[in-house]
Design a protein around this motif. Structure first.
Motif, PDB file in Angstrom:
ATOM      1  N   GLU A  16       0.873  -1.175   0.000  1.00 29.80           N
ATOM      2  CA  GLU A  16       0.000   0.000   0.000  1.00 29.80           C
ATOM      3  C   GLU A  16       0.908   1.222   0.000  1.00 29.80           C
ATOM      4  N   VAL A  17       0.944   1.951  -1.120  1.00 26.41           N
ATOM      5  CA  VAL A  17       1.788   3.136  -1.205  1.00 26.41           C
ATOM      6  C   VAL A  17       0.970   4.396  -0.969  1.00 26.41           C
ATOM      7  N   THR A  18       1.653   5.460  -0.583  1.00 27.70           N
ATOM      8  CA  THR A  18       1.030   6.747  -0.283  1.00 27.70           C
ATOM      9  C   THR A  18       1.496   7.777  -1.303  1.00 27.70           C
ATOM     10  N   ALA A  19       0.562   8.497  -1.874  1.00 28.54           N
ATOM     11  CA  ALA A  19       0.869   9.515  -2.884  1.00 28.54           C
ATOM     12  C   ALA A  19       1.921  10.484  -2.370  1.00 28.54           C
ATOM     13  N   GLY A  20       2.939  10.737  -3.199  1.00 26.18           N
ATOM     14  CA  GLY A  20       3.992  11.681  -2.851  1.00 26.18           C
ATOM     15  C   GLY A  20       5.119  11.101  -2.022  1.00 26.18           C
ATOM     16  N   GLU A  54       2.505   8.030  -7.126  1.00 25.10           N
ATOM     17  CA  GLU A  54       1.671   9.087  -7.685  1.00 25.10           C
ATOM     18  C   GLU A  54       0.291   9.140  -7.042  1.00 25.10           C
ATOM     19  N   ALA A  55      -0.133   8.020  -6.453  1.00 26.02           N
ATOM     20  CA  ALA A  55      -1.470   7.947  -5.848  1.00 26.02           C
ATOM     21  C   ALA A  55      -1.455   6.941  -4.712  1.00 26.02           C
ATOM     22  N   ASP A  56      -2.420   7.061  -3.822  1.00 27.10           N
ATOM     23  CA  ASP A  56      -2.614   6.064  -2.774  1.00 27.10           C
ATOM     24  C   ASP A  56      -3.230   4.831  -3.423  1.00 27.10           C
ATOM     25  N   LYS A  57      -2.516   3.707  -3.400  1.00 25.97           N
ATOM     26  CA  LYS A  57      -3.049   2.473  -3.972  1.00 25.97           C
ATOM     27  C   LYS A  57      -2.133   1.305  -3.646  1.00 25.97           C
ATOM     28  N   THR A  58      -2.560   0.119  -4.014  1.00 24.04           N
ATOM     29  CA  THR A  58      -1.736  -1.066  -3.857  1.00 24.04           C
ATOM     30  C   THR A  58      -0.936  -1.273  -5.132  1.00 24.04           C
ATOM     31  N   LEU A  59       0.370  -1.399  -4.978  1.00 22.80           N
ATOM     32  CA  LEU A  59       1.259  -1.717  -6.087  1.00 22.80           C
ATOM     33  C   LEU A  59       1.930  -3.051  -5.793  1.00 22.80           C
ATOM     34  N   PHE A  60       2.375  -3.710  -6.846  1.00 29.88           N
ATOM     35  CA  PHE A  60       3.032  -4.999  -6.703  1.00 29.88           C
ATOM     36  C   PHE A  60       4.488  -4.858  -7.124  1.00 29.88           C
ATOM     37  N   PHE A  61       5.365  -4.759  -6.116  1.00 33.07           N
ATOM     38  CA  PHE A  61       6.788  -4.596  -6.343  1.00 33.07           C
ATOM     39  C   PHE A  61       7.418  -5.960  -6.636  1.00 33.07           C
TER      40      PHE A  61
END
Length: 80
Positions: A16-20, A54-61
């Motif tokens: 879960e990433v946070t924008a910015g 760039e946005a709050d969302k789930t990314l898959f690293f």
């Protein structure tokens, strides 16, 4: 040291990433803080990859370190 990264795991890491916010993806596979860098690459030819969300969302690293879409998973682990 080898110029080939260690496969941390053969699956992506959902995060879960946070924008910015800036994240530093481990490129060597040695970090104990996967998928992010903890400095374990020191004395290797590797360096962490900077990623700014760039946005709050789930990314898959990527966990296998073989992606062509670094730092995100592109399914390369399915061919390992």
């Amino acid at each position: 040291m080898s110029d080939t990264p260690i496969i941390a795991q053969k699956a992506p890491y959902p995060v879960e990433v946070t924008a910015g916010k800036t994240y530093f993806w481990c490129t060597c596979g040695r970090s104990d803080s996967q998928p992010f860098c903890d400095g374990s690459h020191k004395e290797t030819g590797f360096a962490p990859m900077k990623y700014e969300a760039e946005a709050d969302k789930t990314l898959f690293f990527c966990g296998c370190k073989a992606t062509a879409n670094a730092p995100l998973c592109d399914g390369a682990h399915n061919k390992l």
